[in-house]
Scaffold this motif. Structure first.
Motif, PDB file in Angstrom:
ATOM      1  N   LEU A 139      -7.332   0.644   3.217  1.00 53.12           N
ATOM      2  CA  LEU A 139      -7.253   1.741   4.183  1.00 53.12           C
ATOM      3  C   LEU A 139      -5.875   2.405   4.197  1.00 53.12           C
ATOM      4  N   GLY A 140      -4.889   1.740   3.616  1.00 56.44           N
ATOM      5  CA  GLY A 140      -3.530   2.286   3.650  1.00 56.44           C
ATOM      6  C   GLY A 140      -2.966   2.322   5.060  1.00 56.44           C
ATOM      7  N   MET A 141      -3.349   1.377   5.889  1.00 62.13           N
ATOM      8  CA  MET A 141      -2.894   1.339   7.280  1.00 62.13           C
ATOM      9  C   MET A 141      -1.444   0.884   7.360  1.00 62.13           C
ATOM     10  N   SER A 142      -0.724   1.441   8.300  1.00 64.45           N
ATOM     11  CA  SER A 142       0.626   0.955   8.585  1.00 64.45           C
ATOM     12  C   SER A 142       0.525  -0.258   9.494  1.00 64.45           C
ATOM     13  N   PHE A 143       1.565  -1.064   9.528  1.00 64.33           N
ATOM     14  CA  PHE A 143       1.561  -2.229  10.408  1.00 64.33           C
ATOM     15  C   PHE A 143       1.531  -1.780  11.866  1.00 64.33           C
ATOM     16  N   GLU A 144       2.161  -0.666  12.166  1.00 63.02           N
ATOM     17  CA  GLU A 144       2.166  -0.137  13.536  1.00 63.02           C
ATOM     18  C   GLU A 144       0.752   0.241  13.977  1.00 63.02           C
ATOM     19  N   LEU A 145      -0.030   0.818  13.051  1.00 62.07           N
ATOM     20  CA  LEU A 145      -1.404   1.170  13.386  1.00 62.07           C
ATOM     21  C   LEU A 145      -2.249  -0.079  13.588  1.00 62.07           C
ATOM     22  N   ASN A 191      -8.485  -9.482   6.120  1.00 63.81           N
ATOM     23  CA  ASN A 191      -7.900  -8.280   6.710  1.00 63.81           C
ATOM     24  C   ASN A 191      -6.778  -7.710   5.844  1.00 63.81           C
ATOM     25  N   ALA A 192      -6.038  -8.575   5.164  1.00 64.18           N
ATOM     26  CA  ALA A 192      -4.935  -8.108   4.322  1.00 64.18           C
ATOM     27  C   ALA A 192      -5.438  -7.165   3.240  1.00 64.18           C
ATOM     28  N   LEU A 193      -6.568  -7.493   2.636  1.00 66.51           N
ATOM     29  CA  LEU A 193      -7.150  -6.635   1.602  1.00 66.51           C
ATOM     30  C   LEU A 193      -7.615  -5.308   2.198  1.00 66.51           C
ATOM     31  N   VAL A 194      -8.224  -5.374   3.378  1.00 61.06           N
ATOM     32  CA  VAL A 194      -8.710  -4.152   4.033  1.00 61.06           C
ATOM     33  C   VAL A 194      -7.549  -3.235   4.401  1.00 61.06           C
ATOM     34  N   LEU A 195      -6.424  -3.812   4.817  1.00 63.34           N
ATOM     35  CA  LEU A 195      -5.244  -3.015   5.145  1.00 63.34           C
ATOM     36  C   LEU A 195      -4.771  -2.212   3.934  1.00 63.34           C
ATOM     37  N   CYS A 229      -6.014  11.136   9.646  1.00 60.99           N
ATOM     38  CA  CYS A 229      -6.245  10.023   8.729  1.00 60.99           C
ATOM     39  C   CYS A 229      -6.023   8.688   9.424  1.00 60.99           C
ATOM     40  N   ALA A 230      -5.005   8.644  10.280  1.00 60.90           N
ATOM     41  CA  ALA A 230      -4.744   7.415  11.039  1.00 60.90           C
ATOM     42  C   ALA A 230      -5.936   7.093  11.931  1.00 60.90           C
ATOM     43  N   LEU A 231      -6.514   8.131  12.551  1.00 64.35           N
ATOM     44  CA  LEU A 231      -7.689   7.927  13.397  1.00 64.35           C
ATOM     45  C   LEU A 231      -8.862   7.423  12.564  1.00 64.35           C
ATOM     46  N   ALA A 232      -9.034   7.994  11.367  1.00 68.00           N
ATOM     47  CA  ALA A 232     -10.115   7.561  10.485  1.00 68.00           C
ATOM     48  C   ALA A 232      -9.939   6.101  10.083  1.00 68.00           C
ATOM     49  N   ALA A 233      -8.696   5.711   9.765  1.00 71.41           N
ATOM     50  CA  ALA A 233      -8.424   4.325   9.384  1.00 71.41           C
ATOM     51  C   ALA A 233      -8.699   3.382  10.558  1.00 71.41           C
ATOM     52  N   SER A 256       0.820  -1.200   0.000  1.00 74.59           N
ATOM     53  CA  SER A 256       0.000   0.000   0.000  1.00 74.59           C
ATOM     54  C   SER A 256       0.860   1.259   0.000  1.00 74.59           C
ATOM     55  N   ALA A 257       1.928   1.247   0.812  1.00 76.60           N
ATOM     56  CA  ALA A 257       2.810   2.410   0.897  1.00 76.60           C
ATOM     57  C   ALA A 257       3.610   2.609  -0.391  1.00 76.60           C
ATOM     58  N   GLN A 258       4.111   1.519  -0.969  1.00 72.69           N
ATOM     59  CA  GLN A 258       4.924   1.608  -2.179  1.00 72.69           C
ATOM     60  C   GLN A 258       4.124   2.111  -3.369  1.00 72.69           C
ATOM     61  N   LEU A 259       2.867   1.665  -3.470  1.00 68.93           N
ATOM     62  CA  LEU A 259       2.031   2.061  -4.601  1.00 68.93           C
ATOM     63  C   LEU A 259       1.250   3.340  -4.324  1.00 68.93           C
ATOM     64  N   GLY A 260       1.295   3.796  -3.084  1.00 66.67           N
ATOM     65  CA  GLY A 260       0.574   5.014  -2.727  1.00 66.67           C
ATOM     66  C   GLY A 260      -0.931   4.868  -2.810  1.00 66.67           C
ATOM     67  N   ILE A 261      -1.419   3.678  -2.515  1.00 70.24           N
ATOM     68  CA  ILE A 261      -2.862   3.437  -2.577  1.00 70.24           C
ATOM     69  C   ILE A 261      -3.415   3.237  -1.173  1.00 70.24           C
ATOM     70  N   GLY A 262      -4.705   3.428  -1.041  1.00 63.92           N
ATOM     71  CA  GLY A 262      -5.341   3.291   0.264  1.00 63.92           C
ATOM     72  C   GLY A 262      -5.632   4.643   0.883  1.00 63.92           C
ATOM     73  N   LEU A 263      -6.621   4.683   1.737  1.00 64.11           N
ATOM     74  CA  LEU A 263      -7.127   5.926   2.311  1.00 64.11           C
ATOM     75  C   LEU A 263      -6.034   6.802   2.913  1.00 64.11           C
ATOM     76  N   CYS A 264      -5.180   6.226   3.727  1.00 62.24           N
ATOM     77  CA  CYS A 264      -4.175   7.028   4.429  1.00 62.24           C
ATOM     78  C   CYS A 264      -3.136   7.626   3.491  1.00 62.24           C
ATOM     79  N   HIS A 265      -2.945   7.029   2.318  1.00 62.61           N
ATOM     80  CA  HIS A 265      -1.989   7.571   1.354  1.00 62.61           C
ATOM     81  C   HIS A 265      -2.659   8.592   0.436  1.00 62.61           C
ATOM     82  N   TRP A 266      -3.935   8.408   0.170  1.00 68.78           N
ATOM     83  CA  TRP A 266      -4.664   9.386  -0.639  1.00 68.78           C
ATOM     84  C   TRP A 266      -4.906  10.676   0.140  1.00 68.78           C
TER      85      TRP A 266
END
Length: 264
Positions: free
Chosen positions: A146-152, A139-143, A81-85, A63-73
């Motif tokens: 949402l563009g969630m980090s593993f830490e989140l 969950n992997a697809l949802v991550l 955004c982290a709270l929203a995710a 998600s981070a590499q491709l810049g896709i997902g809510l938190c990256h958009w």
């Protein structure tokens, strides 16, 4: 150990101790045997979770590499955004839980959780490894979405394990405190109804952390007499089904509709 494992260990230990001195349901016997059975199943599920961890890490990295997902958009929103995710992931957990009650294939695995005849904090960990595998893959697809980090994700799981341990617990929480907590969180008064043998009650109150989803989607259910709730699904109460091997093979067993209590 990760944060969620530390939190789980501390919270479960504290609640198990409190259940011994401040129980809501009195007269519980065999607490240690009951806990050992549930924790044994949880240990197998933990192995499945460990196998899935690289998939979750890979999903967040992709998600981070491709810049896709809510938190990256919506990168400019930062912590917002982290709270929203975080909140949206909990909405996903609500939807997934509801699906586990509506889709017969998923229910075969999820009912292992519901066949516990005596709910306490260890019930929070009583999940079939097949359910953990299926939810982990979803969950992997949802991550990614949402563009969630593993830490989140780890933070979410830490909060989740604390809340689900509490709302499964047999601790006698003061009614006023429960009423105040349930404005935001799923509490024991809410979740005990979800574990009722009565099907209309079992198929309600699906929230994981936040109680708002059940209010929003009309699935919240409470009872004025929680002390009268009978736990389980009305089947698979024999010792052979409550042992570790019985729980593992339980998804293979058929369950006619007549086996579940439809009404009070």
């Amino acid at each position: 150990m990760t944060l969620d494992l530390w939190v789980g260990l501390v919270v479960l230990s504290a609640l198990f101790a409190l259940e011994g001195v401040l129980p809501f349901y009195l007269g519980r016997r065999g607490r240690v045997r009951h806990a050992a059975r549930n924790l044994g199943l949880a240990a197998i599920g933990g192995v499945v979770g460990a196998v899935l961890a690289p998939l979750w890490i890979g999903a967040t990295q992709l998600s981070a590499q491709l810049g896709i997902g809510l938190c990256h958009w919506l990168d400019g929103l930062g912590a917002g955004c982290a709270l929203a995710a975080f909140v949206l992931f909990d909405l996903w957990m609500y939807a997934w839980h509801r699906a586990n009650h509506r889709i017969s294939f998923l229910w075969r695995f999820h009912r292992v959780h519901h066949t516990d005849p005596a709910m306490d904090c260890t019930t929070a960990l009583r999940f079939h490894p097949g359910e953990i595998l299926l939810s982990g893959l979803a969950n992997a697809l949802v991550l990614v979405l949402l563009g969630m980090s593993f830490e989140l994700l780890v933070l979410y799981k830490a909060v989740m394990v604390a809340v689900i341990a509490l709302h499964h617990s047999n601790v006698a929480i003061p009614p006023l405190l429960d009423r105040r907590l349930r404005l935001l969180l799923v509490t024991p008064a809410i979740h005990r109804v979800h574990h009722s043998q009565i099907r209309t009650e079992t198929d309600s109150s699906y929230g994981t952390i936040f109680s708002v989803w059940d209010r929003l989607f009309g699935s919240l259910r409470l009872r004025p007499d929680p002390e009268a709730i009978r736990f389980g699904i009305g089947r698979f109460t024999a010792p052979r089904w409550q042992g570790l091997m019985g729980l593992l093979v339980l998804p293979l067993q058929s369950e006619p509709l007549s086996g579940r209590v439809e009404t009070a």
